[in-house]
Scaffold this motif. Sequence first.
Motif, short mmCIF file in Angstrom:
data_model
loop_
_atom_site.label_atom_id
_atom_site.label_comp_id
_atom_site.label_asym_id
_atom_site.label_seq_id
_atom_site.Cartn_x
_atom_site.Cartn_y
_atom_site.Cartn_z
N PRO A 39 0.81 -1.22 0.00
CA PRO A 39 0.00 0.00 0.00
C PRO A 39 0.84 1.27 0.00
O PRO A 39 0.42 2.30 -0.55
CB PRO A 39 -0.86 -0.11 1.26
CG PRO A 39 -0.18 -1.13 2.11
CD PRO A 39 0.56 -2.04 1.19
N ILE A 62 -4.81 0.18 3.35
CA ILE A 62 -4.39 -0.82 4.34
C ILE A 62 -5.62 -1.54 4.90
O ILE A 62 -5.62 -2.76 5.02
CB ILE A 62 -3.54 -0.17 5.45
CG1 ILE A 62 -2.21 0.30 4.87
CG2 ILE A 62 -3.33 -1.14 6.62
CD1 ILE A 62 -1.39 1.20 5.79
N GLN A 66 -6.56 -5.54 4.63
CA GLN A 66 -6.68 -6.33 5.86
C GLN A 66 -8.13 -6.67 6.21
O GLN A 66 -8.38 -7.36 7.19
CB GLN A 66 -6.03 -5.58 7.02
CG GLN A 66 -4.55 -5.39 6.86
CD GLN A 66 -3.93 -4.60 8.01
OE1 GLN A 66 -4.60 -4.15 8.94
NE2 GLN A 66 -2.62 -4.45 7.94
N ILE A 81 2.19 4.54 10.41
CA ILE A 81 1.94 4.87 9.00
C ILE A 81 2.57 6.21 8.66
O ILE A 81 3.28 6.34 7.65
CB ILE A 81 0.43 4.86 8.70
CG1 ILE A 81 -0.11 3.43 8.76
CG2 ILE A 81 0.14 5.50 7.35
CD1 ILE A 81 -1.62 3.31 8.75
#
Length: 100
Positions: A39, A62, A66, A81
Amino acid sequence: MATVPALRIRDLKGLGPRSEQMFALVGILTVREFLATDPYVLYAKLKPVVPALNVLAIYAMIGAQQGRPWLEVKRELRGDILLRLDMMGLTPKKKPPRMK
């Protein structure tokens, strides 16, 4: 009960038609391609071609990979992040305060 696999990018949790269009600009056309792409690499590729791209996009990417809501990703992983984006030179720039 088994879950049905997403057939289109827009069917993934937290993504939609606009995400699908943006990803197509950088050659990501299928769910398989999206799931196989880091990502952060995808965010870096999108940034120059989608000037209005903001940091919420990385949370959504993300989260979609997930199977989690982007708000949960933001709440739990925001610091990590933003640190990684900073290391890549992609940290969102804060607007300077307005002068009165």
